[in-house]
Design a protein around this motif. Structure first.
Motif, mmCIF file in Angstrom:
data_model
loop_
_atom_site.group_PDB
_atom_site.id
_atom_site.type_symbol
_atom_site.label_atom_id
_atom_site.label_comp_id
_atom_site.label_asym_id
_atom_site.label_seq_id
_atom_site.Cartn_x
_atom_site.Cartn_y
_atom_site.Cartn_z
ATOM 1 N N VAL A 51 0.834 -1.200 0.000
ATOM 2 C CA VAL A 51 0.000 0.000 0.000
ATOM 3 C C VAL A 51 0.867 1.248 0.000
ATOM 4 O O VAL A 51 0.619 2.209 -0.742
ATOM 5 N N GLY B 226 -4.617 0.737 -1.761
ATOM 6 C CA GLY B 226 -3.840 1.962 -1.634
ATOM 7 C C GLY B 226 -4.270 3.009 -2.643
ATOM 8 O O GLY B 226 -4.387 4.200 -2.311
ATOM 9 N N ILE C 106 -3.971 5.120 4.401
ATOM 10 C CA ILE C 106 -3.463 3.768 4.154
ATOM 11 C C ILE C 106 -3.071 3.074 5.451
ATOM 12 O O ILE C 106 -3.063 1.839 5.528
#
Length: 480
Positions: free
Chosen positions: A29, A156, A168
């Protein structure tokens, strides 16, 4: 640890995989969010490298300590402590006011993360005692890495585009809390019958080695030889000191006797090479897709799917192959696929064409999906059962060290090539040496996969296990 029912074993595996998911998801992410971080926090290439490497560096430095500590005071206890610290670190990262504080809070996250994956693998090793069943469980473990790679870029991308990069880190909060409650309720406590004592000198030497080496690599393109040479020298001194000091200890942090086994040594080097390739691949790809092609975070995440989906699909297949045929076949396929992927970018500039870009991504995803299960299985198989935490921690340390070096080396190569120019003008040319390094990493996996999985290598493993068993008894009396 008492024998558990099949359902309870599956539940323990699921809980352990939850910890792996948040640790692995965190990196994939974050990679998608790097360009957003670069813009909002005015970060340089080296700043982006430290955002990734501060985390993996602390993980690599503390994993063996966490493994041996869990063997000594209780795996469930250390695992729960890791979940608390990791979740808290994630919350702090989401509140970071600038890049420096984000790097510090990533290190807090990593302290918690160091207590999760190696300890979880030790719990799995002690829960699944049947070798075939253990190999399948490790295949599921590897599939979770693939799942994090598949979900990470998409999750993400959605979060960065819709809410911002801070969101995130919010993903870790509910998963971490759920894993904590489930661990407290369902995971039984286990310890090694005779765990190793702390090794503070060895731990300091490991931190000095990894930290100074990473600093020297990352800062080399931005500083002078005089500013980076002392750190390179410190890394060399720490390495030589470790090699001299650790064999003299009755119970060392790094038991160098494990490396008498060619499969174990091979798995360690393969882990460093494969994860160096992964770290560098994600770093270069994310910056290229967003800073050169001008894609949004979500669009970049979608472009990463041709790599992520094969990783997810091939990981359980690799686990089944290891259980039925041994580690050689998946390692050979993995090394070959990763090498060809790197060569596509190095020789044919695959990123400049959509078709070759997808092929390069698919090949790398297949290779990385196949490599993880044989690394883990080889690292823990044949080692003394009461040192499962130490053995699995060495494998986990190798992975994190590899990822740290991959981001450090390829980021340094890219920074040196780009210089004061813009990414859009020079990225393809500047990144070419990095792709050659990735191809070399794949070649290492291929060659060592062939050399360390045959009859000769298995013989060294058997002899190493026998020597470990005979040498451990006299050492048991040293500390009383």
């Amino acid at each position: 640890m008492p024998e558990l029912s099949h359902g309870r074993r599956m539940l323990v595996l699921a809980i352990c995989c939850m910890s792996l998911l948040i640790v692995s998801l965190d990196n994939t992410v974050l990679n998608v969010a790097l360009p957003s971080l670069q813009r909002e926090l005015d970060a340089s290439t080296s700043g982006l490298q430290w955002t990734i490497d501060a985390y993996t560096l602390v993980l690599a430095s503390l994993l063996m300590l966490a493994g041996s500590t869990a063997d000594r005071i209780g795996r469930r206890r250390v695992f729960m402590a890791g979940l608390v610290v990791f979740t808290l670190g994630s919350l702090l990262c989401s509140l970071a006011p600038d890049l420096n504080w984000l790097v510090v809070f990533r290190m807090v996250q990593a302290v918690g993360g160091s207590m999760l994956n190696p300890v979880a693998m030790s719990i799995i090793t002690n829960t699944f005692t049947n070798p075939r069943e253990r190999a399948r469980a490790i295949g599921v473990w590897g599939a979770v890495v693939g799942l994090s790679m598949a979900a990470g870029p998409l999750v993400g991308g959605v979060l960065v585009d819709s809410v911002g990069w801070r969101s995130i880190f919010w993903v870790n909060l509910p998963v971490g809390l759920a894993a904590l409650l489930l661990t407290w309720r369902f995971v039984p406590e286990s310890r090694a019958p005779r765990a190793r004592r702390p090794d503070p000198v060895g731990q300091v030497l490991v931190i000095a080695l990894f930290g100074s080496l990473t600093y020297a690599i990352i800062e080399a393109p931005h500083g002078t030889w005089r500013s980076t040479a002392p750190f390179a020298a410190l890394a060399l001194i720490a390495l030589l000191s470790l090699l001299r000091y650790e064999p003299r200890r009755p119970e060392p942090l790094i038991d160098l006797r494990f490396f008498r086994s060619a499969p174990f040594s091979g798995a360690t080097v393969i882990a460093v090479s494969a994860f160096a390739a992964l770290g560098g691949f994600l770093f270069l790809s994310t910056l290229y897709l967003q800073n050169v092609r001008g894609l949004s975070a979500l669009e970049a995440g979608l472009w990463m799917l041709p790599m992520a989906v094969p990783t997810f699909l091939c990981a359980p297949l690799s686990g089944r192959l290891v259980g039925s045929r041994g580690p050689r076949l998946p390692l050979l396929f993995a090394g070959g696929a990763m090498t060809v992927s790197g060569l596509l970018f190095a020789l044919f500039e695959a990123e400049t064409s959509n078709a070759t870009l997808v092929v390069g991504y698919v090949l790398f995803g297949v290779g990385f999906g196949l490599v993880n299960a044989p690394i883990t299985n080889t690292a823990v198989s044949g080692m003394p059962t009461d040192q499962a935490g130490v053995a699995s921690a060495v494998a986990s340390t190798s992975r994190q060290l590899g990822q740290t070096l991959g981001v450090a080396v390829l980021g340094a190569v890219l920074a040196a090539g780009v210089g004061a120019s813009s990414y859009a003008d020079t990225f393809v040319t500047a990144s070419r040496p990095g792709w050659w390094i990735l191809a070399a990493c794949g070649a290492v996996v291929l060659v060592l996969g062939a050399l360390t999985t045959g009859p000769w290598a298995r013989g060294t493993a058997e002899r190493a296990a026998a020597r470990l068993a005979t040498e451990e008894r006299p050492r048991a009396g040293v500390g009383g």
